[in-house]
Write an enzyme that holds these catalytic residues in place. Structure first.
Site, PDB file in Angstrom:
ATOM      1  N   HIS A 201      20.868  10.148 -56.600  1.00 29.33           N
ATOM      2  CA  HIS A 201      19.961  10.611 -55.532  1.00 29.33           C
ATOM      3  C   HIS A 201      19.766  12.118 -55.504  1.00 29.33           C
ATOM      4  CE1 HIS A 201      22.754  11.959 -52.144  1.00 29.33           C
ATOM      5  NE2 HIS A 201      23.612  11.368 -52.944  1.00 29.33           N
ATOM      6  N   THR A 237      28.933  -7.123 -59.737  1.00 21.88           N
ATOM      7  CA  THR A 237      27.602  -7.348 -60.309  1.00 21.88           C
ATOM      8  C   THR A 237      26.774  -6.072 -60.193  1.00 21.88           C
ATOM      9  OG1 THR A 237      27.718  -9.673 -59.758  1.00 21.88           O
ATOM     10  CG2 THR A 237      25.519  -8.792 -60.145  1.00 21.88           C
ATOM     11  N   CYS A 325      28.452  23.257 -36.158  1.00 26.44           N
ATOM     12  CA  CYS A 325      28.556  23.699 -34.771  1.00 26.44           C
ATOM     13  C   CYS A 325      29.339  22.661 -33.992  1.00 26.44           C
ATOM     14  CB  CYS A 325      27.139  23.801 -34.231  1.00 26.44           C
ATOM     15  SG  CYS A 325      27.002  24.935 -32.912  1.00 26.44           S
TER      16      CYS A 325
HETATM   17  N1  PLP Z   1      29.813  16.204 -55.565  1.00 27.87           N
HETATM   18  C1  PLP Z   1      28.906  17.126 -55.183  1.00 27.87           C
HETATM   19  C2  PLP Z   1      28.964  18.503 -55.769  1.00 27.87           C
HETATM   20  C3  PLP Z   1      27.927  16.795 -54.252  1.00 27.87           C
HETATM   21  O1  PLP Z   1      27.033  17.709 -53.865  1.00 27.87           O
HETATM   22  C4  PLP Z   1      27.903  15.475 -53.721  1.00 27.87           C
HETATM   23  C5  PLP Z   1      26.913  15.111 -52.690  1.00 27.87           C
HETATM   24  O2  PLP Z   1      26.424  15.935 -51.945  1.00 27.87           O
HETATM   25  C6  PLP Z   1      28.852  14.553 -54.175  1.00 27.87           C
HETATM   26  C7  PLP Z   1      29.797  14.948 -55.093  1.00 27.87           C
HETATM   27  C8  PLP Z   1      28.867  13.142 -53.676  1.00 27.87           C
HETATM   28  O3  PLP Z   1      27.809  12.404 -54.229  1.00 27.87           O
HETATM   29  P1  PLP Z   1      27.299  11.058 -53.518  1.00 27.87           P
HETATM   30  O4  PLP Z   1      26.511  11.468 -52.325  1.00 27.87           O
HETATM   31  O5  PLP Z   1      26.456  10.377 -54.542  1.00 27.87           O
HETATM   32  O6  PLP Z   1      28.502  10.279 -53.182  1.00 27.87           O
END
Ligand code: PLP
Length: 382
Positions: A201, A237, A325
């Site tokens: 993502h 799966t 915050c």
């Molecule tokens: N590592 C880093 C540097 C990230 O920026 C993120 C998500 O922001 C993750 C790991 C975790 O990834 P995921 O959201 O796919 O679990």
């Protein structure tokens, strides 16, 4: 009014081409890739293609790619695999600016399992103290795990050099490349990495799918025990449509890498220079050169990031802050704290993170809005 999305290190829009590639596998092509009849074999074939595409993004072999549910699972699996592979070694080296998917696991191991964790510090620019890193390596070290690019500042660690050192010393090396994949060129044949985490993502694939690169010869210990999927290395799966989407996103990212490094960088640099010039008391967090081309972490003295974000939200601009915050106080992020960022700019830090979909027109709108927002808040908050 259209949303202006400039928070691409948080997540990204799923690319239209990726959605098109996924759609049949959310609809009529619903076979289980492990089934043996032709209807399911079409799905298996597409998963193989996706594995090849992910491998191509980092110049790996398809067999070295294990699909996971997210970057967090990839990171957790890497640590778990290292401590399982070397149960007698009780020391892990990481940094003080890692994502919680690494740092919280390390802290858990330290507090509950007797591990010694070296959280290597960074300097004011967010760059690693390499002398301390190298001098902390010992015969007891099971793993070095360092992020390729920082999610808040975009600062890049010298992964090639550190991986080489780890190889010389015979220590497993993992990199969290969740923010780097699709944004910087990665070649695992040239950099001596044992494990590398990817999350879909962050570069226009859907949420809930990731990958772990595992160098040939090393066997991981999966967090999921079950069927013989992923070459017997991770049960469950397959999340077929998302895996196919991840493959397509990798193919596009590989082709569009020069765009990331030209068009996106130019827009980011324009945003940065305009904000610095037009808003007094503003400063960039992190090294200006060793940085992702899409990320700008910028602090505005004397204003609270939450107030900035709330006014930006009213203008339909989505960005994020470098602080949280609470009802009692403003807490600046662990990354900015580790960089010893002064409170007055840390508490007013905004992270803008671009993608190939951002336009000059949007950046101009953000600049004008930011000038008005900071002016308004400074009148109120001083
Ligand atoms: N590592 C880093 C540097 C990230 O920026 C993120 C998500 O922001 C993750 C790991 C975790 O990834 P995921 O959201 O796919 O679990």
């Amino acid at each position: 009014m259209k949303i202006i999305y400039i928070d691409n290190n948080a997540t990204t829009k799923v690319a239209d081409e990726v959605i098109q590639e996924m759609l049949p596998f959310l609809g009529e092509l619903y076979g289980n890739p492990s089934s043996t009849y032709g209807f399911a074999k079409q799905v298996d074939k597409k998963i193989k293609q996706a594995r090849q595409r992910v491998a191509d993004l980092i110049n790996a072999e398809p067999k070295e790619i294990i699909f996971t549910s997210c970057g967090t699972e990839s990171d957790n699996t890497a640590i778990y695999s290292a401590i399982k592979a070397f149960p007698e070694k009780k020391h892990i080296i990481t940094s003080s600016v890692e994502h919680p998917a690494i740092s919280k696991v390390c802290t858990y191991l330290e507090k509950t399992k007797g591990y010694e964790i070296t959280f290597v510090p960074v300097n004011k620019k967010g760059l690693l103290d390499l002398d301390l890193l190298y001098s902390s390596i010992s015969n007891n070290t099971a793993l070095i795990s360092l992020m390729w690019a920082n999610n808040e500042t975009g600062v890049l660690f010298p992964i090639k050099e550190i991986a080489e050192k780890a190889r010389e010393k015979g220590i497993l090396f993992h990199t969290d490349a969740v923010q780097a994949a699709g944004k910087v060129a990665i070649d695992v044949k040239k950099v001596s990495i044992d494990m590398l985490s990817i999350s879909g993502h962050k570069f226009h694939a859907p949420k809930g799918v990731g990958a772990l690169y595992v160098k040939k010869g090393f066997k991981i210990s999966s967090l999921l025990i079950g069927g013989s999927q992923e070459n017997g290395q991770r049960g469950g799966t397959e999340n077929t449509a998302s895996i196919i989407g991840l493959g397509k996103a990798c193919e596009i990212a590989r082709k569009e890498l020069p765009i990331m490094n030209n068009k996106v960088r130019k827009l980011r640099d324009y945003l940065e220079s305009q904000l610095l010039e037009k808003i007094s008391g503003s400063s960039v967090n992190g090294d200006l050169d060793k940085r992702l081309s899409n990320t700008l972490s910028i602090g505005f003295d004397g204003v609270r990031a939450e107030s900035i974000l709330s006014l930006l939200d009213k203008k339909k601009i989505c960005a994020s802050s470098g602080s949280a915050c609470t009802s009692e106080c403003v807490k600046i992020s662990h990354v900015l704290m580790a960089m010893k960022t002064p409170f007055k700019s840390g508490a007013g830090t905004i992270r803008f993170s671009l993608s190939r979909y951002n336009t000059k027109k949007e950046i101009d709108y953000i600049i004008t809005t930011m000038i008005a927002v900071i002016q308004k808040l400074r009148k109120k908050e001083y």
